[in-house]
Design a protein around this motif. Sequence first.
Motif, short mmCIF file in Angstrom:
data_model
loop_
_atom_site.label_atom_id
_atom_site.label_comp_id
_atom_site.label_asym_id
_atom_site.label_seq_id
_atom_site.Cartn_x
_atom_site.Cartn_y
_atom_site.Cartn_z
N GLN A 163 -6.63 -3.21 -1.91
CA GLN A 163 -6.89 -2.04 -2.81
C GLN A 163 -6.88 -2.46 -4.34
OE1 GLN A 163 -4.13 1.34 -2.36
NE2 GLN A 163 -5.19 2.60 -4.04
N GLU A 164 -7.83 -2.14 -5.15
CA GLU A 164 -7.80 -2.57 -6.52
C GLU A 164 -7.38 -1.56 -7.38
OE1 GLU A 164 -11.21 -2.98 -9.72
OE2 GLU A 164 -11.20 -4.45 -8.31
N LEU A 165 -6.22 -1.99 -8.22
CA LEU A 165 -5.37 -1.06 -9.15
C LEU A 165 -5.81 -1.28 -10.61
CD1 LEU A 165 -2.37 -1.70 -6.77
CD2 LEU A 165 -3.86 0.36 -6.83
N GLN A 166 -5.69 -0.63 -11.30
CA GLN A 166 -6.06 -0.79 -12.87
C GLN A 166 -4.52 -0.74 -13.57
OE1 GLN A 166 -8.94 -1.30 -14.49
NE2 GLN A 166 -9.64 -1.36 -12.33
N VAL A 167 -4.43 -1.95 -14.41
CA VAL A 167 -3.08 -2.05 -15.29
C VAL A 167 -3.71 -1.50 -16.63
CG1 VAL A 167 -1.80 -3.72 -16.26
CG2 VAL A 167 -2.63 -3.90 -13.95
N LYS A 168 -3.19 -0.47 -17.26
CA LYS A 168 -3.73 0.17 -18.50
C LYS A 168 -2.74 0.08 -19.66
CE LYS A 168 -6.46 3.31 -15.75
NZ LYS A 168 -6.65 4.64 -15.55
N GLY A 169 -1.95 -0.98 -19.56
CA GLY A 169 -0.97 -0.97 -20.78
C GLY A 169 -0.07 -2.32 -20.82
N GLN A 170 0.69 -2.37 -21.85
CA GLN A 170 1.60 -3.64 -21.60
C GLN A 170 2.51 -3.62 -20.77
OE1 GLN A 170 2.88 -3.99 -25.82
NE2 GLN A 170 1.11 -5.53 -26.31
N LYS A 171 2.96 -2.62 -20.24
CA LYS A 171 4.16 -2.38 -19.41
C LYS A 171 3.52 -1.34 -18.54
CE LYS A 171 8.01 -3.83 -21.98
NZ LYS A 171 9.50 -3.50 -22.46
N TRP A 172 3.48 -1.85 -17.33
CA TRP A 172 2.72 -0.94 -16.14
C TRP A 172 3.17 -0.99 -14.93
CZ3 TRP A 172 -0.60 2.74 -17.96
CH2 TRP A 172 -1.27 3.37 -17.12
N ARG A 173 3.33 0.33 -14.22
CA ARG A 173 3.80 0.26 -12.73
C ARG A 173 2.64 0.89 -12.14
NH1 ARG A 173 9.49 3.44 -14.23
NH2 ARG A 173 8.09 4.21 -15.86
N THR A 174 2.08 0.22 -10.88
CA THR A 174 1.32 1.04 -9.97
C THR A 174 1.65 0.51 -8.62
OG1 THR A 174 -1.00 0.90 -9.46
CG2 THR A 174 0.11 -1.13 -10.10
N TRP A 175 1.19 1.31 -7.58
CA TRP A 175 1.27 0.82 -6.13
C TRP A 175 0.03 1.34 -5.29
CZ3 TRP A 175 3.93 4.53 -9.32
CH2 TRP A 175 3.60 5.90 -9.05
N SER A 176 0.29 0.40 -4.29
CA SER A 176 -0.83 0.95 -3.18
C SER A 176 -0.04 1.50 -1.91
CB SER A 176 -1.67 -0.33 -2.67
OG SER A 176 -0.67 -1.23 -2.09
N LYS A 177 -0.98 2.19 -1.04
CA LYS A 177 -0.04 2.74 0.10
C LYS A 177 -0.88 2.46 1.34
CE LYS A 177 0.60 7.50 1.87
NZ LYS A 177 0.23 9.08 1.62
N ARG A 178 -0.15 2.15 2.66
CA ARG A 178 -0.86 1.86 3.61
C ARG A 178 -0.15 2.55 4.66
NH1 ARG A 178 -5.07 -0.78 5.60
NH2 ARG A 178 -4.47 -1.46 8.04
N PRO A 179 -0.90 3.38 5.40
CA PRO A 179 -0.35 4.15 6.69
C PRO A 179 0.09 3.13 7.79
CG PRO A 179 -2.66 4.27 6.62
CD PRO A 179 -2.32 3.55 5.38
N ILE A 180 1.11 3.70 8.54
CA ILE A 180 1.86 2.62 9.48
C ILE A 180 2.01 3.45 10.91
CG2 ILE A 180 2.94 1.11 8.06
CD1 ILE A 180 5.60 2.10 8.75
N ASP A 181 1.72 2.84 12.02
CA ASP A 181 1.85 3.44 13.23
C ASP A 181 2.33 2.40 14.16
OD1 ASP A 181 -0.44 2.20 13.64
OD2 ASP A 181 -1.73 4.05 13.70
N ARG A 182 2.16 2.75 15.34
CA ARG A 182 2.43 1.86 16.60
C ARG A 182 1.84 0.51 16.44
NH1 ARG A 182 4.93 1.75 21.16
NH2 ARG A 182 4.09 0.82 23.06
N ASP A 183 0.40 0.87 16.18
CA ASP A 183 -0.57 -0.43 15.93
C ASP A 183 -0.12 -1.41 14.90
OD1 ASP A 183 -1.96 0.45 18.06
OD2 ASP A 183 -3.36 1.50 16.85
N SER A 184 0.97 -0.94 14.06
CA SER A 184 1.13 -1.61 12.67
C SER A 184 2.47 -2.77 13.09
CB SER A 184 1.64 -0.64 11.70
OG SER A 184 0.75 0.37 11.60
N ILE A 185 2.79 -2.96 14.28
CA ILE A 185 3.80 -3.88 14.68
C ILE A 185 3.64 -5.26 14.58
CG2 ILE A 185 5.20 -4.66 16.38
CD1 ILE A 185 5.20 -1.83 17.75
N GLY A 186 4.08 -5.99 13.67
CA GLY A 186 3.97 -7.32 13.30
C GLY A 186 4.62 -7.94 12.09
N THR A 187 4.28 -9.08 11.52
CA THR A 187 4.74 -9.69 10.27
C THR A 187 3.76 -9.36 9.38
OG1 THR A 187 5.83 -11.23 11.71
CG2 THR A 187 5.55 -11.90 9.20
#
Length: 135
Positions: free
Chosen positions: A90-114
């Motif tokens: 996921q591409e996220l934009q940084v729009k200032g000198q101090k910025w907070r951002t995040w991406s999201k990932r759904p998880i389910d049974r198929d997500s098991i792992g490292t």
Amino acid sequence: MRKLFAFLTAFWLCLPGATASMAAEGGSLRITEMAVTTKVSRNNPIDAVRRINHRSVPALYCFTRIVNPSGEETPIRHVWYRNGEVVGEQELQVKGQKWRTWSKRPIDRDSIGTWRVEALDSAGKLLKAVEFRIN
């Protein structure tokens, strides 16, 4: 004290090569906090996941706090890996000198792992990575 700092900065900028090195350092993105979390509340992570059961939450977030000295808008990328293979970006934009951002990932049974999430700058340079496990 401010006048002395201003004078020394102006003097330093007059030195050969100083402007280029300062621009290179001043334009560098720096991640001051990166965490995989179960929720972002008021633009802050509520926890930091190291290990979690796939039934605990429907999704995880990768929160990133960034310092961008130039203040110019620039992208970063979150690359999500499961068992060493890329499963999302996921591409996220940084729009200032101090910025907070995040991406999201759904998880389910198929997500098991490292898992690992890497934050990369616009040139593909690794800024920081976090690892966790989904059971």
